[in-house]
Design an enzyme around this catalytic site. Structure first.
Site, PDB file in Angstrom:
ATOM      1  CG  ASN A   1     -61.339 -35.851 -14.000  1.00  0.00           C
ATOM      2  OD1 ASN A   1     -61.926 -35.166 -14.822  1.00  0.00           O
ATOM      3  ND2 ASN A   1     -61.129 -37.153 -14.172  1.00  0.00           N
TER       4      ASN A   1
ATOM      5  CG  PHE B   1     -56.604 -35.620 -26.002  1.00  0.00           C
ATOM      6  CD1 PHE B   1     -57.215 -36.226 -27.086  1.00  0.00           C
ATOM      7  CD2 PHE B   1     -56.527 -34.238 -25.949  1.00  0.00           C
ATOM      8  CE1 PHE B   1     -57.745 -35.469 -28.109  1.00  0.00           C
ATOM      9  CE2 PHE B   1     -57.060 -33.472 -26.966  1.00  0.00           C
ATOM     10  CZ  PHE B   1     -57.667 -34.077 -28.053  1.00  0.00           C
TER      11      PHE B   1
HETATM   12  O1  C5P Z   1     -52.091 -42.256 -19.051  1.00  0.00           O
HETATM   13  P1  C5P Z   1     -52.866 -40.998 -19.220  1.00  0.00           P
HETATM   14  O2  C5P Z   1     -54.102 -40.930 -18.374  1.00  0.00           O
HETATM   15  O3  C5P Z   1     -52.058 -39.755 -19.135  1.00  0.00           O
HETATM   16  O4  C5P Z   1     -53.338 -41.070 -20.764  1.00  0.00           O
HETATM   17  C1  C5P Z   1     -54.213 -40.165 -21.318  1.00  0.00           C
HETATM   18  C2  C5P Z   1     -54.883 -40.797 -22.497  1.00  0.00           C
HETATM   19  O5  C5P Z   1     -55.319 -42.098 -22.209  1.00  0.00           O
HETATM   20  C3  C5P Z   1     -56.146 -40.056 -22.892  1.00  0.00           C
HETATM   21  O6  C5P Z   1     -56.327 -40.237 -24.279  1.00  0.00           O
HETATM   22  C4  C5P Z   1     -57.208 -40.776 -22.090  1.00  0.00           C
HETATM   23  O7  C5P Z   1     -58.489 -40.620 -22.659  1.00  0.00           O
HETATM   24  C5  C5P Z   1     -56.720 -42.202 -22.143  1.00  0.00           C
HETATM   25  N1  C5P Z   1     -57.057 -42.993 -20.970  1.00  0.00           N
HETATM   26  C6  C5P Z   1     -57.962 -44.029 -21.071  1.00  0.00           C
HETATM   27  N2  C5P Z   1     -58.248 -44.807 -19.990  1.00  0.00           N
HETATM   28  C7  C5P Z   1     -57.641 -44.599 -18.812  1.00  0.00           C
HETATM   29  C8  C5P Z   1     -56.710 -43.557 -18.686  1.00  0.00           C
HETATM   30  C9  C5P Z   1     -56.438 -42.776 -19.786  1.00  0.00           C
HETATM   31  O8  C5P Z   1     -58.534 -44.220 -22.160  1.00  0.00           O
HETATM   32  N3  C5P Z   1     -57.937 -45.366 -17.784  1.00  0.00           N
END
Ligand code: C5P
Length: 407
Positions: free
Chosen positions: A211, A324
């Site tokens: 991304n 975040f």
């Molecule tokens: O669920 P979402 O991706 O929207 O959540 C965002 C948050 O979760 C961010 O703090 C991101 O760094 C963390 N995250 C994570 N591992 C993932 C997906 C998101 O640590 N696989």
């Protein structure tokens, strides 16, 4: 000290006084210490030293006018106010201090002073009698009461022949004062782990899913934590950013490797900040050889990646966990739901539908949410937003440590 001002953006305001000649040396010393310097001069300052000198020394055009269309087109005054991490007025004459204390906005420097959220500092320089005048001391008290740092003045012989207090500090001493402004000590003795940037999920030896995350927000938070006195581990996905000073950086590529590094680093940490834009899915299998361009349609099976921040929040001895959220609608409601679902202590929420902030931008704006409240951090540079967020994190950590709230 050199590293302490690395990449700091210092807006140096020069007002009219004989000490303005020392500002030339100050610009050089600030740049030696790694700072980016832009100079704003009042009309009176230009009677003492030329803009050309300061342009040559700062390596940037000098800003002189509030109402110049050409200057506004190059870097408008609001942009300049936002650019700065610290606005230092040196020398600050008695007149200039009076105008800053009263909030006049009748030239570029005083307008920038009002328009910035950066740290503010003055280095007074004036005749000892003017310095001692009640009205000057009242103005000084007003500035101090509003959180303005006052560097000096020193005492000694003055250009006018008097001896006493009112000499501007020497350039090296001012550089030291500037560096101290960035050290808050709010996280002294704490260990902070931060994930930043995107992850890359391999499809074959040459291709991947990823991304547009630049990593800038996470790197800015890492630096703000270092400045707050923390011992920082920055776990970075593939980004094109220089390593901030005085921290440990661990480079990773995929979500799996970021998870492994995070779990290891989070053991014993006080705070875990998940800014990384982790890829939600990865290809179920990675082709051993480069996939050939033969089929017209290719289908890939994707499997869900582990949720790193949720895994850290589920640790028995969990740190304070800050996540975040990038949302395009119902920003606060969605973020609050995520806070509860992932068992976070705090969540910082970006409105990614806004074109002027976010992913690749140098600016951001956040709504920060915790179980009992929230706080809006209006648009500012990522450096500034990071500092404000770290302040909120430090407040929360203190509340936990002192038993006012649970993790
Ligand atoms: O669920 P979402 O991706 O929207 O959540 C965002 C948050 O979760 C961010 O703090 C991101 O760094 C963390 N995250 C994570 N591992 C993932 C997906 C998101 O640590 N696989």
């Amino acid at each position: 000290m050199t590293a302490r001002l690395a990449h700091k953006r210092i807006l140096l305001g020069i007002s009219g006084g004989i000490a303005a000649y020392k500002s030339a040396e100050l610009v050089r010393r600030l740049r030696d210490a790694g700072a980016d310097v832009r100079v704003v001069m009042t009309p009176a300052a230009q009677e003492f030293i030329t803009p050309l000198t300061l342009q040559a020394l700062s390596g940037n055009p000098v800003h002189l006018d509030l109402l110049s269309p050409a200057a506004e087109a190059a870097m408008g005054h609001i942009e300049l106010a936002r650019w700065a991490d610290l606005v230092l007025v040196a020398p600050a004459s008695a007149d200039c201090m009076a105008r800053l204390a009263q909030g006049l906005a009748n030239d570029l420097l005083s307008t920038l002073w009002l328009a910035t959220r950066a740290k503010l500092a003055v280095a007074p320089a004036m005749n000892q009698q003017m310095w001692a005048a009640d009205v000057t001391q009242d103005n000084l008290a007003l500035l101090r009461a509003r959180g303005v740092a006052v560097f000096g003045p020193a005492s000694g012989s003055q250009a006018c022949g008097d001896v006493g207090e009112g000499r501007m500090l020497e350039a090296l001493a001012l550089v030291e004062c500037c560096a101290e402004q960035f050290e808050t000590g709010r996280l002294t003795g704490r260990r902070v782990v931060i994930t930043a940037g995107p992850t890359r999920e391999a499809l074959d030896p040459v291709r991947y899913l990823s991304n547009h995350s630049s990593g800038k927000m996470g790197f800015a938070i890492a630096l703000a934590c270092v400045e707050a006195g923390a011992q920082v581990t920055l776990i970075a996905g593939p980004v094109a950013l220089p390593t901030p000073p005085r921290l440990q950086r661990i480079d990773v590529i995929s979500a799996d490797s970021m998870l492994a590094a995070s779990l290891q680093a989070a053991a014993g940490a006080d705070v875990f900040v998940a800014t990384a834009a982790v890829a939600d899915y990865r290809p179920a299998t990675v082709a051993e050889q480069k996939i050939k361009k033969t089929a017209d349609v290719i289908q890939f099976e994707l499997v869900k990646n582990p949720d790193i921040v949720a895994a850290v929040a589920a640790l028995p001895e969990k740190p304070l966990v800050v996540g975040f959220a990038a949302e395009t609608e119902n920003v606060v409601a969605h973020a609050r739901e995520k806070l509860l679902r992932k068992k976070l202590d705090m969540i910082a929420c970006n409105d990614v539908a806004r074109a002027d902030i976010g992913f690749q931008s140098d600016d951001n704006a956040l709504t920060v949410i915790w179980p009992e409240g929230h706080c809006v951090l209006d648009k500012a540079s990522k450096t500034q937003i990071a500092r404000e967020l770290v302040g909120l994190m430090a407040d929360r950590l203190q509340d936990v440590m002192e038993g006012r709230v649970d993790k």
